[in-house]
Design a protein around this motif. Structure first.
Motif, PDB file in Angstrom:
ATOM      1  N   MET A   1       0.839  -1.177   0.000  1.00 37.24           N
ATOM      2  CA  MET A   1       0.000   0.000   0.000  1.00 37.24           C
ATOM      3  C   MET A   1       0.885   1.241   0.000  1.00 37.24           C
ATOM      4  SD  MET A   1      -2.711  -1.560   0.000  1.00 37.24           S
ATOM      5  CE  MET A   1      -3.432  -3.082   0.427  1.00 37.24           C
ATOM      6  N   ALA A   2       0.330   2.314  -0.528  1.00 35.42           N
ATOM      7  CA  ALA A   2       1.132   3.536  -0.585  1.00 35.42           C
ATOM      8  C   ALA A   2       0.232   4.765  -0.569  1.00 35.42           C
ATOM      9  CB  ALA A   2       1.987   3.547  -1.834  1.00 35.42           C
ATOM     10  N   ILE A   3       0.760   5.806   0.007  1.00 38.59           N
ATOM     11  CA  ILE A   3       0.101   7.106  -0.017  1.00 38.59           C
ATOM     12  C   ILE A   3       1.039   8.049  -0.753  1.00 38.59           C
ATOM     13  CG2 ILE A   3      -0.737   9.032   1.366  1.00 38.59           C
ATOM     14  CD1 ILE A   3      -1.449   6.995   3.553  1.00 38.59           C
ATOM     15  N   THR A   4       0.549   8.637  -1.828  1.00 39.10           N
ATOM     16  CA  THR A   4       1.349   9.539  -2.646  1.00 39.10           C
ATOM     17  C   THR A   4       0.682  10.905  -2.669  1.00 39.10           C
ATOM     18  OG1 THR A   4       1.979   7.665  -4.036  1.00 39.10           O
ATOM     19  CG2 THR A   4       2.390   9.874  -4.912  1.00 39.10           C
ATOM     20  N   GLN A   5       1.386  11.922  -2.198  1.00 42.12           N
ATOM     21  CA  GLN A   5       0.814  13.268  -2.149  1.00 42.12           C
ATOM     22  C   GLN A   5       0.501  13.764  -3.555  1.00 42.12           C
ATOM     23  OE1 GLN A   5       1.827  15.678   0.991  1.00 42.12           O
ATOM     24  NE2 GLN A   5       1.798  17.597  -0.124  1.00 42.12           N
ATOM     25  N   ALA A   6      -0.718  14.296  -3.715  1.00 46.56           N
ATOM     26  CA  ALA A   6      -1.128  14.785  -5.031  1.00 46.56           C
ATOM     27  C   ALA A   6      -2.418  15.581  -4.937  1.00 46.56           C
ATOM     28  CB  ALA A   6      -1.342  13.612  -5.984  1.00 46.56           C
ATOM     29  N   LEU A   7      -2.612  16.448  -5.904  1.00 50.65           N
ATOM     30  CA  LEU A   7      -3.918  17.042  -6.153  1.00 50.65           C
ATOM     31  C   LEU A   7      -4.649  16.002  -6.989  1.00 50.65           C
ATOM     32  CD1 LEU A   7      -5.241  19.754  -5.467  1.00 50.65           C
ATOM     33  CD2 LEU A   7      -4.511  20.590  -7.690  1.00 50.65           C
ATOM     34  N   CYS A   8      -5.823  15.584  -6.587  1.00 49.97           N
ATOM     35  CA  CYS A   8      -6.517  14.493  -7.262  1.00 49.97           C
ATOM     36  C   CYS A   8      -6.925  14.893  -8.682  1.00 49.97           C
ATOM     37  CB  CYS A   8      -7.725  14.056  -6.450  1.00 49.97           C
ATOM     38  SG  CYS A   8      -7.258  13.406  -4.821  1.00 49.97           S
ATOM     39  N   THR A   9      -6.715  13.991  -9.611  1.00 41.46           N
ATOM     40  CA  THR A   9      -7.025  14.244 -11.017  1.00 41.46           C
ATOM     41  C   THR A   9      -8.512  14.523 -11.209  1.00 41.46           C
ATOM     42  OG1 THR A   9      -5.179  12.837 -11.654  1.00 41.46           O
ATOM     43  CG2 THR A   9      -6.800  13.325 -13.358  1.00 41.46           C
ATOM     44  N   SER A  10      -9.361  13.772 -10.523  1.00 42.64           N
ATOM     45  CA  SER A  10     -10.808  13.983 -10.640  1.00 42.64           C
ATOM     46  C   SER A  10     -11.192  15.383 -10.158  1.00 42.64           C
ATOM     47  CB  SER A  10     -11.570  12.923  -9.846  1.00 42.64           C
ATOM     48  OG  SER A  10     -11.183  12.940  -8.487  1.00 42.64           O
ATOM     49  N   PHE A  11     -10.479  15.898  -9.143  1.00 45.17           N
ATOM     50  CA  PHE A  11     -10.729  17.245  -8.634  1.00 45.17           C
ATOM     51  C   PHE A  11     -10.490  18.282  -9.736  1.00 45.17           C
ATOM     52  CE2 PHE A  11      -8.672  21.057  -6.720  1.00 45.17           C
ATOM     53  CZ  PHE A  11      -9.790  21.615  -6.121  1.00 45.17           C
ATOM     54  N   LYS A  12      -9.435  18.104 -10.503  1.00 45.26           N
ATOM     55  CA  LYS A  12      -9.126  19.047 -11.587  1.00 45.26           C
ATOM     56  C   LYS A  12     -10.262  19.095 -12.601  1.00 45.26           C
ATOM     57  CE  LYS A  12      -4.206  18.117 -11.033  1.00 45.26           C
ATOM     58  NZ  LYS A  12      -3.021  17.514 -11.652  1.00 45.26           N
ATOM     59  N   GLN A  13     -10.790  17.941 -12.942  1.00 43.23           N
ATOM     60  CA  GLN A  13     -11.912  17.881 -13.877  1.00 43.23           C
ATOM     61  C   GLN A  13     -13.148  18.526 -13.257  1.00 43.23           C
ATOM     62  OE1 GLN A  13     -12.937  13.974 -15.328  1.00 43.23           O
ATOM     63  NE2 GLN A  13     -14.895  14.662 -16.132  1.00 43.23           N
ATOM     64  N   GLU A  14     -13.407  18.204 -11.989  1.00 43.81           N
ATOM     65  CA  GLU A  14     -14.585  18.735 -11.306  1.00 43.81           C
ATOM     66  C   GLU A  14     -14.525  20.249 -11.143  1.00 43.81           C
ATOM     67  OE1 GLU A  14     -15.233  14.573  -8.858  1.00 43.81           O
ATOM     68  OE2 GLU A  14     -14.263  16.284  -7.866  1.00 43.81           O
ATOM     69  N   LEU A  15     -13.329  20.820 -11.050  1.00 44.12           N
ATOM     70  CA  LEU A  15     -13.212  22.275 -11.020  1.00 44.12           C
ATOM     71  C   LEU A  15     -13.755  22.878 -12.313  1.00 44.12           C
ATOM     72  CD1 LEU A  15      -9.723  23.109  -9.468  1.00 44.12           C
ATOM     73  CD2 LEU A  15     -11.975  23.600  -8.511  1.00 44.12           C
ATOM     74  N   MET A  16     -13.404  22.242 -13.427  1.00 41.43           N
ATOM     75  CA  MET A  16     -13.866  22.726 -14.734  1.00 41.43           C
ATOM     76  C   MET A  16     -15.381  22.560 -14.897  1.00 41.43           C
ATOM     77  SD  MET A  16     -11.070  23.833 -15.973  1.00 41.43           S
ATOM     78  CE  MET A  16     -11.242  24.064 -17.712  1.00 41.43           C
ATOM     79  N   GLU A  17     -15.945  21.613 -14.154  1.00 41.90           N
ATOM     80  CA  GLU A  17     -17.388  21.353 -14.224  1.00 41.90           C
ATOM     81  C   GLU A  17     -18.177  22.140 -13.177  1.00 41.90           C
ATOM     82  OE1 GLU A  17     -16.859  16.756 -15.819  1.00 41.90           O
ATOM     83  OE2 GLU A  17     -17.272  17.107 -13.699  1.00 41.90           O
ATOM     84  N   GLY A  18     -17.478  22.917 -12.331  1.00 45.15           N
ATOM     85  CA  GLY A  18     -18.138  23.736 -11.326  1.00 45.15           C
ATOM     86  C   GLY A  18     -18.660  22.957 -10.124  1.00 45.15           C
ATOM     87  N   VAL A  19     -18.067  21.814  -9.830  1.00 42.41           N
ATOM     88  CA  VAL A  19     -18.521  20.971  -8.719  1.00 42.41           C
ATOM     89  C   VAL A  19     -18.164  21.556  -7.359  1.00 42.41           C
ATOM     90  CG1 VAL A  19     -18.207  18.699  -7.628  1.00 42.41           C
ATOM     91  CG2 VAL A  19     -18.480  18.871 -10.123  1.00 42.41           C
ATOM     92  N   HIS A  20     -16.987  22.137  -7.223  1.00 36.22           N
ATOM     93  CA  HIS A  20     -16.476  22.584  -5.926  1.00 36.22           C
ATOM     94  C   HIS A  20     -16.605  24.097  -5.751  1.00 36.22           C
ATOM     95  CE1 HIS A  20     -14.722  18.621  -5.224  1.00 36.22           C
ATOM     96  NE2 HIS A  20     -14.348  18.646  -6.485  1.00 36.22           N
ATOM     97  N   ASP A  21     -17.082  24.515  -4.581  1.00 33.23           N
ATOM     98  CA  ASP A  21     -17.187  25.934  -4.251  1.00 33.23           C
ATOM     99  C   ASP A  21     -16.538  26.147  -2.881  1.00 33.23           C
ATOM    100  OD1 ASP A  21     -17.865  28.511  -3.498  1.00 33.23           O
ATOM    101  OD2 ASP A  21     -19.937  28.359  -4.195  1.00 33.23           O
ATOM    102  N   PHE A  22     -15.366  26.710  -2.879  1.00 30.54           N
ATOM    103  CA  PHE A  22     -14.620  26.875  -1.630  1.00 30.54           C
ATOM    104  C   PHE A  22     -15.178  27.984  -0.742  1.00 30.54           C
ATOM    105  CE2 PHE A  22     -11.653  24.304  -4.001  1.00 30.54           C
ATOM    106  CZ  PHE A  22     -11.144  23.474  -3.018  1.00 30.54           C
TER     107      PHE A  22
END
Length: 142
Positions: A1-22
């Motif tokens: 098992m491994a934990i790799t620090q990253a900005l999630c790829t799905s998050f990048k797509q969801e930003l373009m789709e307007g899913v997240h509102d900080f």
């Protein structure tokens, strides 16, 4: 098992789709053991291999956006969170997941790798976020 620090790829797509509102959504941080597999490919919060122990509740803690908004420096947009703590906690964590608790499915934002197991025994377990700037903020888009 491994934990790799990253900005999630799905998050990048969801930003373009307007899913997240900080400015209005609730974002949380959940802690994970070294048995977890988390990376850029992580798409949502899961309780699998999440930390358990005194002082920790499944799903983690809500994050507070510092300043309440997205910041801009040059050509980089970034968000900062206040440090988060679990008090009187007896837990061991290897990493964490930031996710959007407001949106159905709890979509993933970012994976944090602590570099090694971190432990608190009847003490305070704190995730300290780095300097909020274009080069260091955990969530930044250049």
């Amino acid at each position: 098992m491994a934990i790799t620090q990253a900005l999630c790829t799905s998050f990048k797509q969801e930003l373009m789709e307007g899913v997240h509102d900080f400015t209005t959504h609730t974002f949380k941080i959940a802690l994970y053991t070294s048995s977890a597999t988390l990376s850029a490919a992580t798409t949502a919060y899961s309780a699998t291999n999440e930390v358990s122990g005194t002082g920790y509740t499944a799903g983690g803690e809500a994050l507070t956006v510092t300043g309440g908004a997205v910041s801009i420096s040059g050509t980089t947009a970034f968000i900062d969170f206040s440090d988060v703590s679990w008090t009187s906690a007896t837990i061991t964590a290897r990493g964490a997941l930031i996710y959007n608790d407001t949106v159905a499915g709890d979509p993933a934002v970012a994976v944090l790798d602590f570099g090694a197991d971190k432990t608190s025994t009847s003490g305070t377990f704190t995730v300290q976020f780095p300097t909020a700037d274009a080069s260091n903020a955990i969530v930044r888009i250049a």
